[in-house]
Enzyme design. Structure first.
Site, mmCIF file in Angstrom:
data_model
loop_
_atom_site.group_PDB
_atom_site.id
_atom_site.type_symbol
_atom_site.label_atom_id
_atom_site.label_comp_id
_atom_site.label_asym_id
_atom_site.label_seq_id
_atom_site.Cartn_x
_atom_site.Cartn_y
_atom_site.Cartn_z
ATOM 1 N N GLY A 118 25.874 19.873 16.092
ATOM 2 C CA GLY A 118 26.004 19.338 17.375
ATOM 3 C C GLY A 118 26.537 18.018 17.333
ATOM 4 O O GLY A 118 26.460 17.129 18.262
ATOM 5 N N GLY B 193 28.248 16.600 20.705
ATOM 6 C CA GLY B 193 27.575 16.640 21.806
ATOM 7 C C GLY B 193 26.910 14.930 22.196
ATOM 8 O O GLY B 193 27.632 14.057 21.571
ATOM 9 N N GLN B 194 26.189 14.897 23.206
ATOM 10 C CA GLN B 194 25.815 13.513 23.706
ATOM 11 C C GLN B 194 25.238 12.527 22.564
ATOM 12 O O GLN B 194 25.578 11.535 22.252
ATOM 13 C CB GLN B 194 24.688 13.494 24.765
ATOM 14 N N ASN C 154 27.605 26.678 13.066
ATOM 15 C CA ASN C 154 27.000 27.301 14.327
ATOM 16 C C ASN C 154 25.526 27.700 13.738
ATOM 17 O O ASN C 154 25.506 28.465 13.016
ATOM 18 C CB ASN C 154 27.577 28.830 14.626
ATOM 19 N N TYR D 217 13.260 25.528 28.455
ATOM 20 C CA TYR D 217 13.862 24.146 27.640
ATOM 21 C C TYR D 217 12.375 23.525 26.954
ATOM 22 O O TYR D 217 12.243 23.363 25.695
ATOM 23 C CB TYR D 217 14.465 23.099 28.418
ATOM 24 N N LYS E 116 10.959 23.485 23.158
ATOM 25 C CA LYS E 116 10.792 22.310 22.444
ATOM 26 C C LYS E 116 9.232 22.097 21.811
ATOM 27 O O LYS E 116 9.258 21.692 20.596
ATOM 28 C CB LYS E 116 10.827 20.922 23.556
HETATM 29 N N1 SER Z 1 17.321 14.733 28.879
HETATM 30 C C1 SER Z 1 16.745 16.141 28.997
HETATM 31 C C2 SER Z 1 17.015 16.882 30.005
HETATM 32 O O1 SER Z 1 17.137 16.069 31.152
HETATM 33 C C3 SER Z 1 15.458 15.885 28.515
HETATM 34 O O2 SER Z 1 15.340 15.953 27.269
HETATM 35 O O3 SER Z 1 17.059 18.043 29.931
#
Ligand code: SER
Length: 326
Positions: A8, A11-12, A54, A143, A147
């Site tokens: 990744g 990504g950010q 990937n 999400y 986690k």
């Molecule tokens: N920044 C993330 C989100 O907003 C949270 O870990 O999904």
């Protein structure tokens, strides 16, 4: 930590972490792992090797580990919270099946693994103020579910197989390099782009909604420091609360208006993001990270706002109008 694979890497977090690791650990190699369609560009491409990686393709990852004698994987592939609500099965595939691939490779090839957790690992029944390190984790978003499972599975591989897994629970991350995309905390990044460009900002999160936030340089330092921490001092592993600042939208906008008084904001609350935000902590207690591996942050709200505005103005070639008047 010498030869590192960042999955990744475009990504950010990955785009900046890969560059930091190459800079801070010049003795080894940091491989920029990416998926087709999000190829590394510019310095990220020219400053070191890049490979298609990937997370759902175990063989591909195993081949890279062998080719570069990788000893540490930063597993940053993930869908953020709002996107994961729209595509829950894809989120599960990337976040859980992907993690299992990484942990199996790590077990076989003796690789350390960092997979970030998040404020999203908490839910409505978690104490929201000074959220303790060890507390109720019953998230209501996909999400969050992935986690919590990431934390548990990573700890399981450590206790059962001795795989060196460690991680932190990131707050919302604010940066000017690579935009996040699909997160609940993204508003705190997007408002800066609108402010600097002189555009009206439509805010999807209601005033009064507190969430933990962190400036990217602190988050990157945490990701490096936790993997270099002395293991004998770690009572926890997956994952440590880390905190830097907590604010609600109006406090952030007031801090931006001190520098850009013309900032215009209109609220148009997104029910999906708002429900997620309401279920997350207002502020986490990060005492365990501070005690066990010396975590500390450098940027508070004002430092972060100054640095974001300065750098976005440079990025877009925009002069500071207040300075021009002087
Ligand atoms: N920044 C993330 C989100 O907003 C949270 O870990 O999904």
């Amino acid at each position: 930590m010498k030869n590192i694979l960042v999955i990744g890497s475009t990504g950010q977090i990955g785009s900046e972490l890969t560059m930091k690791l190459r800079h801070d650990l010049p003795g080894g190699v940091t491989v920029a792992g990416y998926i087709p369609g999000s190829e590394p560009k510019g310095k990220l491409l020219t400053s070191g090797p890049a490979e298609v990686a990937n997370v759902t393709n175990a063989q591909q990852i195993a081949d890279i580990v062998d080719k570069y004698d990788i000893d540490t994987i930063y597993n940053l592939a993930a869908l953020l919270s709002a996107t994961a609500e729209r595509r829950p099965l894809l989120a599960w595939d990337i976040q859980m099946n992907g993690l299992l691939n990484i942990l199996e490779i790590a077990r076989e090839k003796h690789v350390a693994v960092f997979t970030p957790s998040s404020i999203g690992s908490f839910g409505p029944s978690t104490p929201h103020d000074n959220t303790p390190q060890d507390t109720i984790q019953r998230p209501t978003s996909m999400y969050g579910v992935t986690k919590v499972a990431t934390e548990l599975l990573s700890d399981y591989y450590y206790t059962k197989y001795g795989v060196d897994t460690r991680s932190v629970r990131f707050p919302g991350l604010i940066s000017y390099t690579t935009p996040p995309g699909g997160g609940t905390t993204d508003y705190a990044v997007e408002v800066f782009y609108a402010a600097v460009k002189g555009e009206e900002f439509i805010c999807p999160i209601a005033p009064g909604t507190y969430m933990d936030m962190m400036y990217m340089p602190d988050a990157l330092q945490a990701a490096v420091d936790i993997m270099r921490a002395r293991p004998q001092y770690l009572k926890h592993r997956n994952s440590f609360n880390i905190a830097a600042m907590s604010f609600e939208p109006e406090e952030l906008f007031a801090a931006i208006r001190k520098r850009i008084p013309s900032l215009k904001v209109r609220y148009q609350v997104d029910p999906v993001r708002q429900a997620i935000a309401d279920s997350w902590p207002d502020r986490m207690d990060d005492i365990c990270a501070r005690k066990e591996w010396g975590w500390s942050h450098s940027y508070d709200l004002d430092d972060m706002v100054d640095d974001m505005i300065r750098n976005l103005r440079i990025k877009f070639g925009i002069e500071d109008p207040l300075k021009i008047k002087d």
